[in-house]
Design an enzyme around this catalytic site. Structure first.
Site, PDB file in Angstrom:
ATOM      1  N   ASP A   1      28.536  88.318  11.899  1.00  0.00           N
ATOM      2  CA  ASP A   1      28.588  87.115  11.089  1.00  0.00           C
ATOM      3  C   ASP A   1      28.902  87.572   9.657  1.00  0.00           C
ATOM      4  O   ASP A   1      28.827  88.775   9.349  1.00  0.00           O
ATOM      5  CB  ASP A   1      27.244  86.389  11.162  1.00  0.00           C
ATOM      6  CG  ASP A   1      27.202  85.152  10.293  1.00  0.00           C
ATOM      7  OD1 ASP A   1      28.176  84.376  10.305  1.00  0.00           O
ATOM      8  OD2 ASP A   1      26.197  84.960   9.574  1.00  0.00           O
TER       9      ASP A   1
ATOM     10  N   ASP B   1      28.394  85.263   6.174  1.00  0.00           N
ATOM     11  CA  ASP B   1      27.482  84.734   5.160  1.00  0.00           C
ATOM     12  C   ASP B   1      26.024  84.988   5.539  1.00  0.00           C
ATOM     13  O   ASP B   1      25.581  84.654   6.635  1.00  0.00           O
ATOM     14  CB  ASP B   1      27.700  83.226   4.978  1.00  0.00           C
ATOM     15  CG  ASP B   1      28.986  82.919   4.236  1.00  0.00           C
ATOM     16  OD1 ASP B   1      29.248  83.576   3.218  1.00  0.00           O
ATOM     17  OD2 ASP B   1      29.724  82.022   4.674  1.00  0.00           O
TER      18      ASP B   1
END
Length: 232
Positions: A17, A19
């Site tokens: 991922d 953020d």
């Protein structure tokens, strides 16, 4: 750190991922969301944050409009207002502790890596430009905001299936290790039948961590050899 080493299986590919996991940007999103929601006389509460963390921004905004009873706004209108703030503030976002070390280590050992993110594509483009050298170490980036093959956003598994399929050897799910910070991302990875290392946001409570294969407080604590990867 929570560990169950005997349950870990060797992997060959890593999916990250972005953020809140690689980039310390979640707090910037929260400030931007709070500022715009305040224009409509509402407060971006911790309860509301937990409902939307890790989801696609438009899905988050739909939820917030209903949950906070925001009047006179559409998800698209709120998105444009938030993006105007984010385009300036996101430039200051840095990599989280241990992120660059892990990325460079895996790259040095030729472990295929990719990013699967629910962020707005504009933010991804800005971060790639600001951190070009590190982002160049990833084989590809899947951005659910604009990718036509990602039909559903996290917590649906679509983005991880698409991301894995774009590696040259199209590895099976069980050979992919996902790194996530949000409950919705962890659930998406589990639904994709992938192991998932969770580095939870500080506001994520224990009940939202139960699906993770491994929970660590920081990427600095990750031991690659636990998943059959070359040790530091």
């Amino acid at each position: 750190m929570t560990s169950a080493k005997n349950q870990f299986k060797p992997v060959t590919h890593c999916i990250f991922d972005m953020d809140g996991l690689l980039i310390d940007s979640e707090k910037i999103y929260r400030v931007a969301f709070s500022a715009v929601i305040a224009r409509y006389g509402r407060v971006y509460t911790n309860e509301a944050k937990m409902k939307v963390i890790g989801k696609h921004p438009l899905d988050s905004l739909r939820t917030l409009i209903d949950l906070l009873k925001i009047k006179g706004a559409t998800p698209e209108k709120l998105a444009e207002e938030i993006k105007e703030l984010m385009k300036v503030w996101i430039k200051d976002a840095k990599f989280k502790p241990g992120a660059k070390k892990l990325i460079r280590h895996l790259a040095a050992h030729k472990i295929p890596m990719a990013i699967a993110t629910s962020a707005w594509v504009e933010m991804v483009d800005i971060l790639r430009a600001c951190h070009r050298k590190t982002f160049s170490l990833f084989h590809h980036i899947v951005v659910s905001d604009t990718d036509p093959e990602v039909a559903r956003s996290k917590p649906a598994p679509d983005i991880f299936f698409v991301c894995a399929s774009r590696f040259p050897k199209n590895p099976p799910p069980e050979r992919c290790l996902v790194f996530e910070d949000s409950p919705s991302g962890v659930l998406a990875a589990k639904r994709a039948r992938m192991q998932v290392v969770m580095v939870p946001d500080s506001m994520v409570t224990q009940g939202y961590k139960d699906q993770a294969t491994l929970i660590i407080n920081s990427l600095e604590n990750f031991r690659p050899e636990d998943f059959g990867l070359p040790p530091f």
